[in-house]
Design an enzyme around this catalytic site. Structure first.
Site, PDB file in Angstrom:
ATOM      1  CE  LYS A  49      -4.841  -1.644   0.170  1.00 52.26           C
ATOM      2  NZ  LYS A  49      -5.359  -0.789  -0.902  1.00 52.26           N
ATOM      3  CB  SER A 300      -1.151  -8.176  -0.686  1.00 51.67           C
ATOM      4  OG  SER A 300      -1.848  -8.585   0.247  1.00 51.67           O
TER       5      SER A 300
END
Length: 397
Positions: A49, A300
């Site tokens: 992110k 992720s």
């Protein structure tokens, strides 16, 4: 407009900020495929992110920077925005769902942001963030439905093509769709032969449902251990990009996610959160057609709440046949427990715990119930132990 030039520019801006994360060979994930792992769980702030958040903030005007930024997140985007804002000397406020893991809340504060907890899930935090944006003039940093954010996430695609020139397929976690949109756009623009597969949790399959019905669908509720991808509704940009550039999106169960987390811990010595492991779950349990292919799974994020890690490991052990609980009805007389123990030892299982209950309701007054939790090797081992006990004359309930 999202463009390859914008993604290359994001890559330039992110030099020295975002790590070029390693790609590790992981042959034990699925022996029928040549599996690699893109370790964004080891990225600065613990997830991918940071890439999108930092690039978005870097493109703000000086006036926007002075007023500050606001975001909403289940956790990882919050940390990326907080880190990026602080690095740029910009004030930030983050709205998080009140059920967000405490570790993620504290980490967000640690990166310099002011945090407001909002009752509900991600979408409730999103609505509150928009209210504050309108009231105070903050710039809203969307976690996925923004072309600058998507461009930042797309830098992963550029890295993959450089790190794995013979790549056949990439498997990507999907929540709102920002990560897969950026990766798919970058990869398909440079090498359209590479397959791009997305993975959602069964309990939060908003993009799967939207693509199936060819329109954006808002789910009534979402529930999954993969809290980082627990999104009710995909974005407009991400939905369009997924339609154009993604080959397929599949779902995995929470049990399969738990099994993937366990496998990554044991075989790769890597910690991932639920959302970070869905790509591995899809490959482990053959949800995507990668047999004989060079495939990379995007890990992720690694910001799992340690308070639930033990529960996830326990579920993972059950899912992989590494743990079993036997319920055995016995006669209440000497030697019964010894006989059970000897049979279990004969088949090489290990006893973790024993619970002995006398005169339970519905049983004969001379009967008792024995509950034993076992450590086993796999499902075949469980079957052998159970059959061995039955042959020895014990009644399994």
């Amino acid at each position: 407009m999202l463009s390859l030039d914008k993604i290359y520019h994001a890559s330039y801006v992110l030099k020295g900020v975002a790590r070029k994360t390693d790609v590790l060979h992981a042959p034990k994930i699925n022996p029928e495929a040549n599996v690699y792992l893109k370790t964004e769980n080891l990225q600065n702030t613990g997830s991918f992110k940071l890439r999108g958040a930092y690039y978005k903030i870097s493109q703000l005007s000086e006036e926007e920077k002075k007023k500050g930024v606001i975001a909403c997140s289940a956790g990882n985007h919050a940390q990326g925005v907080a880190f990026a804002a602080t690095q740029n000397g910009i004030p930030s406020i983050i709205c998080l769902p009140d059920g967000a893991p405490i570790s993620k809340v504290e980490a967000t504060k640690g990166y310099g942001a002011k945090v407001e907890l909002v009752k509900g899930v991600y979408d409730d935090a999103y609505n509150r963030a928009l209210e504050l944006r309108d009231q105070c003039g903050y710039t809203f940093i969307h976690p996925f439905d923004d072309e600058d954010v998507i461009a930042g996430q797309g830098t992963i695609g550029l890295e993959l093509l450089e790190q794995l020139p013979n790549l056949d397929a990439v498997v990507v976690p999907v929540g709102g769709g920002g990560l897969i949109s950026g990766i798919a756009f970058a990869i398909k623009s440079l090498n359209p032969n590479v397959k791009v597969y997305g993975v959602q949790a069964e309990g939060a399959a908003s993009m799967v449902q939207s693509l199936k019905e060819e329109q954006i669908i808002q789910l009534e509720s979402v529930n999954t251990i993969a809290d980082g991808i627990q999104v009710k509704e995909p974005g407009t940009h991400t939905f369009d990009l997924c339609q154009k550039y993604v080959d397929d999106i599949v779902t995995v169960s929470d049990d399969e996610v738990a099994g993937a987390i366990l496998s990554l811990i044991e075989n790769q010595k890597l910690i991932t959160e639920g959302a970070g492991a869905v790509s591995v779950a899809a490959v482990m349990f053959n949800k995507v057609p990668v047999k004989g292919k060079n495939v990379v799974c995007i890990l992720s994020g690694g910001n799992i709440d340690v308070t639930i890690l033990s529960k996830v490991i326990e579920r993972g052990l059950l899912k992989s046949g590494r743990s079993d609980t036997l319920v055995i009805q016995l006669e209440d007389k000497p030697g019964q427990l010894q006989g059970v123990s000897a049979t279990i030892a004969q088949y090489g299982a290990n006893v973790n715990s024993v619970y002995y209950e006398k005169a339970s309701e519905g049983s004969n007054i001379t009967d008792c119930v024995l509950r034993i939790n076992l450590e086993t090797r796999n499902f075949e081992h469980i079957k052998a132990v159970r059959e061995g006990l039955t042959k020895a004359g014990f009644k399994l309930l």
